[in-house]
Design a protein around this motif. Structure first.
Motif, mmCIF file in Angstrom:
data_model
loop_
_atom_site.group_PDB
_atom_site.id
_atom_site.type_symbol
_atom_site.label_atom_id
_atom_site.label_comp_id
_atom_site.label_asym_id
_atom_site.label_seq_id
_atom_site.Cartn_x
_atom_site.Cartn_y
_atom_site.Cartn_z
ATOM 1 N N SER A 24 -19.719 -74.172 -50.322
ATOM 2 C CA SER A 24 -21.174 -74.194 -50.459
ATOM 3 C C SER A 24 -21.705 -72.782 -50.662
ATOM 4 O O SER A 24 -21.108 -71.814 -50.212
ATOM 5 C CB SER A 24 -21.794 -74.779 -49.199
ATOM 6 O OG SER A 24 -21.229 -76.020 -48.899
ATOM 7 N N ASN A 25 -22.864 -72.705 -51.271
ATOM 8 C CA ASN A 25 -23.502 -71.399 -51.353
ATOM 9 C C ASN A 25 -24.094 -71.064 -49.989
ATOM 10 O O ASN A 25 -24.139 -71.899 -49.087
ATOM 11 C CB ASN A 25 -24.546 -71.361 -52.472
ATOM 12 C CG ASN A 25 -25.689 -72.331 -52.239
ATOM 13 O OD1 ASN A 25 -26.065 -72.611 -51.109
ATOM 14 N ND2 ASN A 25 -26.246 -72.848 -53.317
ATOM 15 N N ASP A 26 -24.568 -69.852 -49.821
ATOM 16 C CA ASP A 26 -25.054 -69.398 -48.518
ATOM 17 C C ASP A 26 -26.236 -70.232 -48.020
ATOM 18 O O ASP A 26 -26.328 -70.529 -46.834
ATOM 19 C CB ASP A 26 -25.454 -67.922 -48.586
ATOM 20 C CG ASP A 26 -24.260 -66.999 -48.729
ATOM 21 O OD1 ASP A 26 -23.144 -67.430 -48.381
ATOM 22 O OD2 ASP A 26 -24.438 -65.859 -49.189
ATOM 23 N N GLN A 27 -27.125 -70.635 -48.923
ATOM 24 C CA GLN A 27 -28.291 -71.411 -48.512
ATOM 25 C C GLN A 27 -27.873 -72.782 -47.971
ATOM 26 O O GLN A 27 -28.376 -73.245 -46.960
ATOM 27 C CB GLN A 27 -29.272 -71.579 -49.683
ATOM 28 C CG GLN A 27 -30.574 -72.278 -49.287
ATOM 29 C CD GLN A 27 -31.342 -71.526 -48.208
ATOM 30 O OE1 GLN A 27 -31.516 -70.322 -48.308
ATOM 31 N NE2 GLN A 27 -31.777 -72.225 -47.178
ATOM 32 N N THR A 28 -26.923 -73.423 -48.639
ATOM 33 C CA THR A 28 -26.444 -74.726 -48.191
ATOM 34 C C THR A 28 -25.785 -74.593 -46.819
ATOM 35 O O THR A 28 -26.012 -75.414 -45.933
ATOM 36 C CB THR A 28 -25.450 -75.311 -49.212
ATOM 37 O OG1 THR A 28 -26.101 -75.385 -50.474
ATOM 38 C CG2 THR A 28 -24.981 -76.683 -48.798
ATOM 39 N N LYS A 29 -24.977 -73.553 -46.645
ATOM 40 C CA LYS A 29 -24.317 -73.333 -45.356
ATOM 41 C C LYS A 29 -25.354 -73.099 -44.259
ATOM 42 O O LYS A 29 -25.230 -73.635 -43.159
ATOM 43 C CB LYS A 29 -23.350 -72.149 -45.455
ATOM 44 C CG LYS A 29 -22.520 -71.957 -44.216
ATOM 45 C CD LYS A 29 -21.494 -70.877 -44.388
ATOM 46 C CE LYS A 29 -20.685 -70.704 -43.131
ATOM 47 N NZ LYS A 29 -19.693 -69.642 -43.227
ATOM 48 N N GLU A 30 -26.377 -72.327 -44.570
ATOM 49 C CA GLU A 30 -27.436 -72.058 -43.596
ATOM 50 C C GLU A 30 -28.157 -73.353 -43.216
ATOM 51 O O GLU A 30 -28.437 -73.596 -42.052
ATOM 52 C CB GLU A 30 -28.433 -71.040 -44.170
ATOM 53 C CG GLU A 30 -29.526 -70.641 -43.204
ATOM 54 C CD GLU A 30 -29.034 -69.876 -41.997
ATOM 55 O OE1 GLU A 30 -29.689 -69.969 -40.934
ATOM 56 O OE2 GLU A 30 -27.998 -69.200 -42.087
ATOM 57 N N ASN A 31 -28.416 -74.206 -44.204
ATOM 58 C CA ASN A 31 -29.071 -75.491 -43.935
ATOM 59 C C ASN A 31 -28.200 -76.376 -43.050
ATOM 60 O O ASN A 31 -28.696 -77.027 -42.129
ATOM 61 C CB ASN A 31 -29.404 -76.217 -45.236
ATOM 62 C CG ASN A 31 -30.508 -75.533 -46.007
ATOM 63 O OD1 ASN A 31 -31.263 -74.735 -45.459
ATOM 64 N ND2 ASN A 31 -30.586 -75.819 -47.297
ATOM 65 N N LYS A 32 -26.889 -76.408 -43.332
ATOM 66 C CA LYS A 32 -25.971 -77.200 -42.507
ATOM 67 C C LYS A 32 -25.947 -76.671 -41.076
ATOM 68 O O LYS A 32 -25.891 -77.446 -40.119
ATOM 69 C CB LYS A 32 -24.562 -77.175 -43.104
ATOM 70 C CG LYS A 32 -24.421 -77.997 -44.363
ATOM 71 C CD LYS A 32 -23.015 -77.903 -44.913
ATOM 72 C CE LYS A 32 -22.858 -78.713 -46.177
ATOM 73 N NZ LYS A 32 -21.488 -78.643 -46.711
ATOM 74 N N LEU A 33 -25.996 -75.360 -40.936
ATOM 75 C CA LEU A 33 -25.991 -74.747 -39.604
ATOM 76 C C LEU A 33 -27.262 -75.121 -38.840
ATOM 77 O O LEU A 33 -27.199 -75.477 -37.661
ATOM 78 C CB LEU A 33 -25.855 -73.229 -39.713
ATOM 79 C CG LEU A 33 -25.848 -72.453 -38.396
ATOM 80 C CD1 LEU A 33 -24.701 -72.915 -37.497
ATOM 81 C CD2 LEU A 33 -25.762 -70.962 -38.665
ATOM 82 N N ILE A 34 -28.399 -75.074 -39.498
ATOM 83 C CA ILE A 34 -29.664 -75.442 -38.852
ATOM 84 C C ILE A 34 -29.620 -76.889 -38.365
ATOM 85 O O ILE A 34 -30.003 -77.186 -37.231
ATOM 86 C CB ILE A 34 -30.853 -75.218 -39.824
ATOM 87 C CG1 ILE A 34 -31.075 -73.717 -40.022
ATOM 88 C CG2 ILE A 34 -32.128 -75.886 -39.302
ATOM 89 C CD1 ILE A 34 -32.018 -73.369 -41.158
ATOM 90 N N VAL A 35 -29.111 -77.784 -39.194
ATOM 91 C CA VAL A 35 -29.015 -79.206 -38.813
ATOM 92 C C VAL A 35 -28.068 -79.365 -37.628
ATOM 93 O O VAL A 35 -28.364 -80.104 -36.673
ATOM 94 C CB VAL A 35 -28.557 -80.066 -40.020
ATOM 95 C CG1 VAL A 35 -28.201 -81.475 -39.579
ATOM 96 C CG2 VAL A 35 -29.643 -80.089 -41.087
ATOM 97 N N ALA A 36 -26.929 -78.673 -37.655
ATOM 98 C CA ALA A 36 -25.957 -78.777 -36.560
ATOM 99 C C ALA A 36 -26.541 -78.235 -35.256
ATOM 100 O O ALA A 36 -26.326 -78.816 -34.186
ATOM 101 C CB ALA A 36 -24.664 -78.047 -36.928
ATOM 102 N N ILE A 37 -27.280 -77.136 -35.327
ATOM 103 C CA ILE A 37 -27.917 -76.579 -34.122
ATOM 104 C C ILE A 37 -28.951 -77.571 -33.572
ATOM 105 O O ILE A 37 -29.036 -77.779 -32.356
ATOM 106 C CB ILE A 37 -28.568 -75.206 -34.422
ATOM 107 C CG1 ILE A 37 -27.469 -74.156 -34.654
ATOM 108 C CG2 ILE A 37 -29.488 -74.769 -33.285
ATOM 109 C CD1 ILE A 37 -27.979 -72.817 -35.165
#
Length: 158
Positions: free
Chosen positions: A96-109
């Motif tokens: 994933s690009n950085d934005q997608t990874k950041e979005n996944k991290l936000i959802v997981a948190i």
């Protein structure tokens, strides 16, 4: 035996990164200007049993990948003809690009923060669900201390 397995693993990785093996032989009719022998593909009627194994490695690698993929991912790679194509497609899909990874991290948190034991859920079921959240967070680069996790579990229980 271990050396043979290591060589097989090297061949398998070659198949994934560079494509199916070409079974070659020395072309006795031609010599390059540097004096090195010229290599040409062997006809399948000339293959030894070892050549046949190497030629089949792409099929073996594809089979391994097919068996490990989820159905939704498999549907995206089923038209690929070689393991190399599959690997390239998987890399494209999964990196994933950085934005997608950041979005996944936000959802997981958010899942971690909102984790509560559901009515009728057993401790084993809750533990499996909560552990999968923790594993996803670690994969995405976010780790909590054992104390933070323990406190979250205590607060999540009814």
């Amino acid at each position: 035996m271990q050396a043979h397995l290591a060589a097989h693993d090297d061949d398998m990785w070659y198949i994934i990164t560079d494509g199916p093996m070409k079974i070659l032989k020395v072309n006795k009719a031609a010599i390059t200007t540097e004096g090195a022998p010229q290599m040409v593909e062997k006809h399948c009627s000339e293959w030894t049993s070892e050549d046949k194994k190497k030629a089949n490695l792409d099929n073996v690698a594809k089979d391994i990948l097919y068996k490990t993929l989820e159905k939704n991912i498999f549907s995206k790679i089923k038209t690929c003809t070689t393991t190399k194509e599959i690997w390239e497609k998987l890399t494209q899909l999964c990196e994933s690009n950085d934005q997608t990874k950041e979005n996944k991290l936000i959802v997981a948190i958010q899942k971690f923060d909102n984790a509560k034991m559901k009515p009728g859920e057993t401790l084993v079921e809750f533990d499996e669900r909560f552990s999968s959240i923790i594993i996803k967070l670690i994969y995405l680069g976010k780790e909590y201390s054992n104390r933070e996790i323990s406190l979250k579990v205590i607060r999540a229980l009814p």
